[in-house]
Design a protein around this motif. Structure first.
Motif, mmCIF file in Angstrom:
data_model
loop_
_atom_site.group_PDB
_atom_site.id
_atom_site.type_symbol
_atom_site.label_atom_id
_atom_site.label_comp_id
_atom_site.label_asym_id
_atom_site.label_seq_id
_atom_site.Cartn_x
_atom_site.Cartn_y
_atom_site.Cartn_z
ATOM 1 N N UNK A 157 6.900 6.658 8.846
ATOM 2 C CA UNK A 157 6.187 5.424 9.175
ATOM 3 C C UNK A 157 4.970 5.189 8.279
ATOM 4 N N UNK A 158 4.515 6.214 7.567
ATOM 5 C CA UNK A 158 3.342 6.085 6.709
ATOM 6 C C UNK A 158 3.696 5.656 5.285
ATOM 7 N N UNK A 159 4.978 5.442 5.015
ATOM 8 C CA UNK A 159 5.408 5.102 3.655
ATOM 9 C C UNK A 159 4.710 3.840 3.142
ATOM 10 N N UNK A 160 4.627 2.809 3.966
ATOM 11 C CA UNK A 160 4.014 1.546 3.531
ATOM 12 C C UNK A 160 2.536 1.724 3.210
ATOM 13 N N UNK A 161 1.834 2.499 4.046
ATOM 14 C CA UNK A 161 0.420 2.761 3.771
ATOM 15 C C UNK A 161 0.244 3.378 2.387
ATOM 16 N N UNK A 162 1.083 4.353 2.087
ATOM 17 C CA UNK A 162 0.981 5.056 0.808
ATOM 18 C C UNK A 162 1.360 4.156 -0.364
ATOM 19 N N UNK A 163 2.498 3.500 -0.280
ATOM 20 C CA UNK A 163 3.044 2.749 -1.406
ATOM 21 C C UNK A 163 2.252 1.470 -1.695
ATOM 22 N N UNK A 164 1.661 0.866 -0.667
ATOM 23 C CA UNK A 164 0.956 -0.401 -0.859
ATOM 24 C C UNK A 164 -0.313 -0.267 -1.689
ATOM 25 N N UNK A 165 -0.810 0.956 -1.850
ATOM 26 C CA UNK A 165 -2.017 1.144 -2.651
ATOM 27 C C UNK A 165 -1.749 1.069 -4.157
ATOM 28 N N UNK A 166 -0.501 1.077 -4.567
ATOM 29 C CA UNK A 166 -0.181 1.071 -5.994
ATOM 30 C C UNK A 166 -0.111 -0.351 -6.546
ATOM 31 N N UNK A 167 -1.275 -1.000 -6.570
ATOM 32 C CA UNK A 167 -1.383 -2.318 -7.210
ATOM 33 C C UNK A 167 -1.852 -2.146 -8.655
ATOM 34 N N UNK A 168 -2.796 -1.234 -8.850
ATOM 35 C CA UNK A 168 -3.285 -0.868 -10.181
ATOM 36 C C UNK A 168 -2.924 0.596 -10.419
#
Length: 257
Positions: free
Chosen positions: A56-67
């Protein structure tokens, strides 16, 4: 007695599993430049393993990769990759170490968490991966250990506050069930003065970095599809950015009633 057919199935299964595992992370050299690093999340094997590890934490982790930062190659053929949200390198950031043998080490920071989150599929690893431990040193007031709050602490931030600007009235309400730690989730209820149109959004709170157990609120952020609404507290204002273009930028006045 186990039949020969059954043994054959087991052998084939184990062989297939070994082949898949061995080929999982052999393409890491494709992601060693700044331009190619973003493609690491198009790797089906890596993405599948990350989803399994993080759940369930996948989105939290992956969403930070904007830069993305420049990937760092390791002596064993592994790769260190980090990323963050634009202008939020110390608030919304993620990093991971990928090793050729299939081991993953991941860490991330988001507002509202009282520690740096860490996960790994390496059952033999004791403590935090050294590269991620070094990465964590940039964060001054948060570590891999849970931040503890004093019993009976008081968050002096108002639960409800209002921002009045030239064109909008906005009510912001802290929106949490837990009372044993600061609340970093908020509800936006805005009214446009020209026609009375209303908008309700759920969002998050950004707090200042401080040495105290509870830090003051710097801003509130709410997202509505491709639009981002930001309310600043130090210099009271409302900004709305749609598709990276600012469409509203108004100063205002905060009140608690």
């Amino acid at each position: 007695m186990v039949s020969k057919a059954c043994c054959l199935v087991i052998v084939l299964f184990l062989s297939f599993s070994s082949i898949v595992k061995a080929s999982d992370y052999k393409k890491l050299n494709q992601y060693t430049t700044l331009d190619s690093a973003v493609n690491v999340f198009n790797d089906k094997n890596i993405t599948s393993d990350l989803k399994t590890l993080l759940d369930a934490s996948y989105s939290e982790f992956i969403n930070n990769f904007e830069v993305f930062a420049d990937p760092q190659k390791q002596s064993n053929g592994g790769l260190f990759i980090e990323g963050w949200l634009q202008d939020l390198r110390l608030e919304n950031a993620s990093a991971m170490v990928i090793e050729p043998d299939g081991k993953l080490y991941v860490a991330w920071v988001i507002p509202g968490h009282s520690k740096i989150e860490y996960r790994t599929n390496d059952q033999q690893m004791k403590g935090v991966n050294p590269d991620l431990l070094a990465w964590s040193k940039r964060f001054e007031h948060i570590t891999f250990d849970e931040k503890r709050y004093p019993i009976g602490f008081i968050d002096n931030e108002p639960k409800v506050r209002h921002l009045d600007t030239k064109s909008f009235n906005v009510k912001v309400t802290l929106n949490c069930d837990s009372t044993d730690k600061p609340c970093n989730h908020a509800l936006y209820e805005g009214t446009r003065k020209s026609d009375g149109a209303t908008l309700t959004l759920h969002g998050k709170v950004f707090r200042a970095r401080c040495s105290e157990p509870i830090c003051s609120i710097n801003s509130y952020e709410f997202k509505n599809k491709n639009a981002t609404y930001t309310l600043e507290t130090i210099v009271p204002s409302l900004t709305v950015i749609i598709n990276h273009k600012m469409v509203v930028d108004e100063k205002g006045v905060w009140s608690d009633n």
